[in-house]
Design a protein around this motif. Structure first.
Motif, PDB file in Angstrom:
ATOM      1  N   ALA A 129      44.814   9.558  53.715  1.00 37.92           N
ATOM      2  CA  ALA A 129      44.697  10.769  52.664  1.00 37.92           C
ATOM      3  C   ALA A 129      45.610  11.930  53.097  1.00 37.92           C
ATOM      4  CB  ALA A 129      43.352  11.332  52.897  1.00 37.92           C
ATOM      5  N   ALA A 130      45.928  12.141  54.427  1.00 32.90           N
ATOM      6  CA  ALA A 130      46.925  13.116  54.863  1.00 32.90           C
ATOM      7  C   ALA A 130      48.293  12.671  54.797  1.00 32.90           C
ATOM      8  CB  ALA A 130      46.341  13.962  56.027  1.00 32.90           C
ATOM      9  N   GLN A 131      48.608  11.602  54.306  1.00 36.17           N
ATOM     10  CA  GLN A 131      50.066  11.027  54.385  1.00 36.17           C
ATOM     11  C   GLN A 131      50.465  11.069  52.825  1.00 36.17           C
ATOM     12  OE1 GLN A 131      49.516   7.159  56.047  1.00 36.17           O
ATOM     13  NE2 GLN A 131      51.150   7.632  57.578  1.00 36.17           N
ATOM     14  N   ALA A 132      51.877  10.979  52.830  1.00 38.60           N
ATOM     15  CA  ALA A 132      52.450  10.941  51.526  1.00 38.60           C
ATOM     16  C   ALA A 132      54.229  10.401  51.871  1.00 38.60           C
ATOM     17  CB  ALA A 132      52.699  12.207  50.891  1.00 38.60           C
ATOM     18  N   LEU A 133      55.060  10.075  50.955  1.00 35.45           N
ATOM     19  CA  LEU A 133      56.333   9.619  50.937  1.00 35.45           C
ATOM     20  C   LEU A 133      57.121  10.468  50.071  1.00 35.45           C
ATOM     21  CD1 LEU A 133      58.362   7.548  51.865  1.00 35.45           C
ATOM     22  CD2 LEU A 133      57.843   6.303  49.860  1.00 35.45           C
ATOM     23  N   TRP A 134      58.172  10.981  50.689  1.00 37.16           N
ATOM     24  CA  TRP A 134      59.140  11.851  49.950  1.00 37.16           C
ATOM     25  C   TRP A 134      60.359  11.009  49.613  1.00 37.16           C
ATOM     26  CZ3 TRP A 134      58.560  17.417  48.436  1.00 37.16           C
ATOM     27  CH2 TRP A 134      59.765  18.013  48.065  1.00 37.16           C
ATOM     28  N   LEU A 135      60.694  10.884  48.452  1.00 39.28           N
ATOM     29  CA  LEU A 135      61.960   9.963  48.096  1.00 39.28           C
ATOM     30  C   LEU A 135      63.230  10.949  47.461  1.00 39.28           C
ATOM     31  CD1 LEU A 135      59.877   7.255  46.202  1.00 39.28           C
ATOM     32  CD2 LEU A 135      61.064   6.825  48.226  1.00 39.28           C
ATOM     33  N   GLU A 136      64.075  10.899  48.150  1.00 37.94           N
ATOM     34  CA  GLU A 136      65.380  11.943  47.888  1.00 37.94           C
ATOM     35  C   GLU A 136      66.815  11.013  48.184  1.00 37.94           C
ATOM     36  OE1 GLU A 136      66.940  16.154  49.310  1.00 37.94           O
ATOM     37  OE2 GLU A 136      64.650  15.878  49.512  1.00 37.94           O
ATOM     38  N   PRO A 137      67.359  10.964  47.149  1.00 41.25           N
ATOM     39  CA  PRO A 137      67.360  11.444  45.764  1.00 41.25           C
ATOM     40  C   PRO A 137      66.684  10.352  45.008  1.00 41.25           C
ATOM     41  CG  PRO A 137      69.674  10.663  46.215  1.00 41.25           C
ATOM     42  CD  PRO A 137      68.867  10.683  47.501  1.00 41.25           C
ATOM     43  N   CYS A 138      66.060  10.495  43.829  1.00 40.41           N
ATOM     44  CA  CYS A 138      65.078   9.626  43.478  1.00 40.41           C
ATOM     45  C   CYS A 138      64.740  10.315  42.015  1.00 40.41           C
ATOM     46  CB  CYS A 138      63.955   9.366  44.158  1.00 40.41           C
ATOM     47  SG  CYS A 138      63.058   7.985  43.409  1.00 40.41           S
ATOM     48  N   ASN A 139      64.741   9.499  40.938  1.00 37.83           N
ATOM     49  CA  ASN A 139      64.281  10.145  39.775  1.00 37.83           C
ATOM     50  C   ASN A 139      63.621   8.857  38.921  1.00 37.83           C
ATOM     51  OD1 ASN A 139      66.173   8.561  38.571  1.00 37.83           O
ATOM     52  ND2 ASN A 139      67.429  10.101  37.912  1.00 37.83           N
ATOM     53  N   ALA A 140      63.253   7.939  39.508  1.00 34.43           N
ATOM     54  CA  ALA A 140      62.497   6.594  38.801  1.00 34.43           C
ATOM     55  C   ALA A 140      61.840   5.689  40.204  1.00 34.43           C
ATOM     56  CB  ALA A 140      63.337   5.883  38.222  1.00 34.43           C
ATOM     57  N   VAL A 141      60.443   5.347  39.701  1.00 33.78           N
ATOM     58  CA  VAL A 141      59.612   4.740  40.625  1.00 33.78           C
ATOM     59  C   VAL A 141      59.139   3.559  39.995  1.00 33.78           C
ATOM     60  CG1 VAL A 141      59.562   6.599  42.432  1.00 33.78           C
ATOM     61  CG2 VAL A 141      57.663   6.131  40.634  1.00 33.78           C
ATOM     62  N   HIS A 142      58.666   2.594  40.661  1.00 38.62           N
ATOM     63  CA  HIS A 142      57.801   1.438  39.994  1.00 38.62           C
ATOM     64  C   HIS A 142      56.814   1.238  40.832  1.00 38.62           C
ATOM     65  CE1 HIS A 142      58.679  -1.702  42.761  1.00 38.62           C
ATOM     66  NE2 HIS A 142      60.029  -1.458  42.811  1.00 38.62           N
ATOM     67  N   THR A 143      55.628   0.617  40.511  1.00 38.69           N
ATOM     68  CA  THR A 143      54.328   0.332  41.225  1.00 38.69           C
ATOM     69  C   THR A 143      54.260  -1.254  41.177  1.00 38.69           C
ATOM     70  OG1 THR A 143      52.992   0.602  39.361  1.00 38.69           O
ATOM     71  CG2 THR A 143      53.300   2.653  40.893  1.00 38.69           C
ATOM     72  N   PHE A 144      55.305  -2.055  40.974  1.00 38.90           N
ATOM     73  CA  PHE A 144      55.129  -3.602  41.080  1.00 38.90           C
ATOM     74  C   PHE A 144      55.156  -4.014  42.518  1.00 38.90           C
ATOM     75  CE2 PHE A 144      57.605  -2.627  37.063  1.00 38.90           C
ATOM     76  CZ  PHE A 144      56.879  -3.265  36.202  1.00 38.90           C
ATOM     77  N   GLY A 145      53.954  -4.597  42.666  1.00 39.55           N
ATOM     78  CA  GLY A 145      53.788  -5.109  44.027  1.00 39.55           C
ATOM     79  C   GLY A 145      52.862  -4.050  44.904  1.00 39.55           C
ATOM     80  N   MET A 146      52.454  -2.904  44.310  1.00 40.07           N
ATOM     81  CA  MET A 146      51.707  -2.035  44.978  1.00 40.07           C
ATOM     82  C   MET A 146      50.160  -2.518  45.155  1.00 40.07           C
ATOM     83  SD  MET A 146      53.523   0.677  45.790  1.00 40.07           S
ATOM     84  CE  MET A 146      52.081   1.807  46.078  1.00 40.07           C
ATOM     85  N   ARG A 147      49.695  -2.243  46.198  1.00 38.85           N
ATOM     86  CA  ARG A 147      48.236  -2.808  46.544  1.00 38.85           C
ATOM     87  C   ARG A 147      47.197  -1.467  46.297  1.00 38.85           C
ATOM     88  NH1 ARG A 147      49.581  -5.606  52.286  1.00 38.85           N
ATOM     89  NH2 ARG A 147      51.032  -7.167  51.498  1.00 38.85           N
ATOM     90  N   PHE A 148      47.658  -0.294  45.771  1.00 41.62           N
ATOM     91  CA  PHE A 148      46.616   0.562  45.584  1.00 41.62           C
ATOM     92  C   PHE A 148      47.416   1.728  44.575  1.00 41.62           C
ATOM     93  CE2 PHE A 148      49.104   1.351  49.459  1.00 41.62           C
ATOM     94  CZ  PHE A 148      49.832   2.534  49.340  1.00 41.62           C
ATOM     95  N   PRO A 149      46.470   2.390  43.884  1.00 41.58           N
ATOM     96  CA  PRO A 149      46.992   3.505  42.887  1.00 41.58           C
ATOM     97  C   PRO A 149      47.598   5.034  43.605  1.00 41.58           C
ATOM     98  CG  PRO A 149      44.656   3.527  43.143  1.00 41.58           C
ATOM     99  CD  PRO A 149      45.029   2.372  43.762  1.00 41.58           C
ATOM    100  N   ILE A 150      48.396   5.372  43.274  1.00 42.14           N
ATOM    101  CA  ILE A 150      48.983   6.422  43.717  1.00 42.14           C
ATOM    102  C   ILE A 150      49.271   7.782  42.691  1.00 42.14           C
ATOM    103  CG2 ILE A 150      50.369   5.231  45.571  1.00 42.14           C
ATOM    104  CD1 ILE A 150      52.994   5.369  43.759  1.00 42.14           C
ATOM    105  N   ASP A 151      49.328   8.873  43.162  1.00 46.40           N
ATOM    106  CA  ASP A 151      50.049   9.855  42.539  1.00 46.40           C
ATOM    107  C   ASP A 151      51.380  10.027  42.520  1.00 46.40           C
ATOM    108  OD1 ASP A 151      47.605  10.623  41.793  1.00 46.40           O
ATOM    109  OD2 ASP A 151      47.313  12.547  42.502  1.00 46.40           O
ATOM    110  N   VAL A 152      52.185  10.173  41.619  1.00 53.10           N
ATOM    111  CA  VAL A 152      53.789  10.446  41.525  1.00 53.10           C
ATOM    112  C   VAL A 152      54.121  11.695  40.859  1.00 53.10           C
ATOM    113  CG1 VAL A 152      55.901   9.494  40.786  1.00 53.10           C
ATOM    114  CG2 VAL A 152      53.923   7.690  41.022  1.00 53.10           C
ATOM    115  N   VAL A 153      54.592  12.486  41.797  1.00 54.54           N
ATOM    116  CA  VAL A 153      55.247  13.813  41.370  1.00 54.54           C
ATOM    117  C   VAL A 153      56.537  13.909  41.387  1.00 54.54           C
ATOM    118  CG1 VAL A 153      55.057  16.191  42.333  1.00 54.54           C
ATOM    119  CG2 VAL A 153      53.151  14.859  42.865  1.00 54.54           C
ATOM    120  N   PHE A 154      57.110  14.526  40.307  1.00 53.66           N
ATOM    121  CA  PHE A 154      58.571  14.516  40.153  1.00 53.66           C
ATOM    122  C   PHE A 154      58.869  16.017  40.250  1.00 53.66           C
ATOM    123  CE2 PHE A 154      57.863  10.427  37.621  1.00 53.66           C
ATOM    124  CZ  PHE A 154      58.807   9.946  38.089  1.00 53.66           C
ATOM    125  N   ILE A 155      60.058  16.023  41.299  1.00 54.57           N
ATOM    126  CA  ILE A 155      60.527  17.262  41.649  1.00 54.57           C
ATOM    127  C   ILE A 155      62.021  17.586  41.256  1.00 54.57           C
ATOM    128  CG2 ILE A 155      60.724  18.863  43.677  1.00 54.57           C
ATOM    129  CD1 ILE A 155      58.683  16.660  44.982  1.00 54.57           C
TER     130      ILE A 155
END
Length: 116
Positions: free
Chosen positions: A38-64
């Motif tokens: 719950a207290a972890q997240a991933l920051w991707l930079e530079p990035c403007n697109a993501v996919h959830t193919f192969g993911m095992r759990f739902p996520i929130d995606v925040v574009f910055i």
């Protein structure tokens, strides 16, 4: 990957970040993980697109954007989805509903501070 703390509205939060700045780190993202604390997240930079193919759990995606302002928030994104925001410079991936719990909204400023 760098370890950092999420900064929201100028204040450090309890969210610990992995900052993926290199191509391989960004490509791997959260793939292969069975969960995210719950207290972890991933920051991707530079990035403007993501996919959830192969993911095992739902996520929130925040574009910055390049000024660290939140452009869009996609909540509870399930597997096998493709999301993009052409104006984004970075993406924050969090547990499902974590953006709401943290009070992150459109227009908020987000950043990260490296941990020593």
């Amino acid at each position: 990957m760098k370890r950092a703390r999420l900064i929201h509205r100028g204040e450090a939060t309890r969210i610990a970040l992995d900052v993926a700045e290199h191509a391989f780190e960004r490509m791997r993202g959260l793939l292969g993980r069975s969960c995210l604390d719950a207290a972890q997240a991933l920051w991707l930079e530079p990035c403007n697109a993501v996919h959830t193919f192969g993911m095992r759990f739902p996520i929130d995606v925040v574009f910055i954007d390049d000024r660290n302002c939140v452009l869009a928030i996609h909540r509870n994104v399930q597997r096998a989805r493709l999301l993009f925001c052409w104006r984004a410079r970075s993406v924050l991936e969090m547990n499902a509903d974590a953006a709401h719990v943290c009070g992150i909204g459109i227009g908020d400023r987000l950043a990260w501070r490296a941990l020593p």
